[in-house]
Design an enzyme around this catalytic site. Structure first.
Site, PDB file in Angstrom:
ATOM      1  N   CYS A  79      37.561  27.926  39.977  1.00 16.40           N
ATOM      2  CA  CYS A  79      36.624  28.915  39.428  1.00 16.40           C
ATOM      3  C   CYS A  79      35.416  29.074  40.347  1.00 16.40           C
ATOM      4  O   CYS A  79      34.945  30.195  40.602  1.00 16.40           O
ATOM      5  CB  CYS A  79      36.157  28.494  38.033  1.00 16.40           C
ATOM      6  SG  CYS A  79      37.473  28.212  36.821  1.00 16.40           S
TER       7      CYS A  79
ATOM      8  N   CYS B  21      35.489  23.403  36.826  1.00 15.70           N
ATOM      9  CA  CYS B  21      36.697  23.999  37.411  1.00 15.70           C
ATOM     10  C   CYS B  21      36.458  24.369  38.877  1.00 15.70           C
ATOM     11  O   CYS B  21      35.723  25.308  39.175  1.00 15.70           O
ATOM     12  CB  CYS B  21      37.101  25.228  36.594  1.00 15.70           C
ATOM     13  SG  CYS B  21      38.380  26.246  37.365  1.00 15.70           S
TER      14      CYS B  21
END
Length: 217
Positions: free
Chosen positions: A68, A65
């Protein structure tokens, strides 16, 4: 299917570029960082929260991700963020680990990253998704602490004023956003049952909401 929350590619590339000098500086001068509990059970997190009546912040992420990783590089090493979360049980959940499948289902996680603020008992107060700056992050955390206008606050206010059409519409939309389709339908129908006492724009929004629910099922 879990998806990432995306912004314009140019912004992401710019933020990544900004991370590079920070990484170089960290090699010389250690940075403070938010300390996350990882690879522990939800029960263990609740035990930690109960010890001191501490709120819980869950960061749902995956190793692939991008947003993230930006939170890690641009937000969780900011001194103000570290200080803000000093009294919080911070829990990081890798959504690809099978032991957390029940937690993903419980909170209906479909977007990464998702940041979830919970009471010490594990009830959701509010959430946000996607990358935000450190300033925005701090704004979210302080708003969640205050409680006004949060998901849990709207639920409590609706329970106290079950005939309030504005609250019913707000609650239905928040249930829908979280994937609680049955709860959303109940709130929309309660609003529609107030048709004569509810403003026409709210009734129309409730009708549109029920149509979207039908498409989502």
């Amino acid at each position: 299917m879990i998806r990432t929350s995306s912004r314009r590619i140019g912004l992401i590339l710019l933020l990544v570029a900004l991370c590079l000098p920070l990484a170089a500086e960290s090699a010389v001068k250690p940075l403070q960082r938010v300390v996350w509990a990882e690879d522990i059970s939800w029960a263990a997190v609740l035990d930690r929260a109960a010890d001191g009546d501490r709120p819980i912040l869950i960061h749902f992420y995956a190793t692939w991700c991008g947003p993230c990783k930006l939170l890690e590089a641009m937000v969780y090493n900011e001194a103000a963020v570290v200080e803000e979360l000093a009294d919080v049980v911070t829990f990081k959940v890798d959504i690809e680990k099978p032991e957390y499948a029940a937690l993903l289902d419980r909170f209906r996680i479909t977007v990464l990253p998702t940041l979830l603020w919970c009471t010490p008992e594990g009830r959701e107060v509010e959430r946000f998704t996607g990358y935000v700056s450190a300033v925005e992050f701090l704004g979210h955390m302080r708003s969640f602490r205050a409680g006004d206008g949060t998901y849990i606050d709207i639920m409590a206010r609706t329970a106290a004023s079950p005939q309030d059409p504005d609250l019913l519409l707000d609650l239905a939309a928040r249930h829908h956003q979280r994937g609680y389709l049955d709860r959303a339908e109940v709130a929309y129908r309660r609003l529609l049952n107030l048709r004569e006492g509810a403003p026409t724009p709210l009734v129309n929004s409730a009708l549109l909401g029920t149509a979207r629910l039908a498409q989502a099922r």
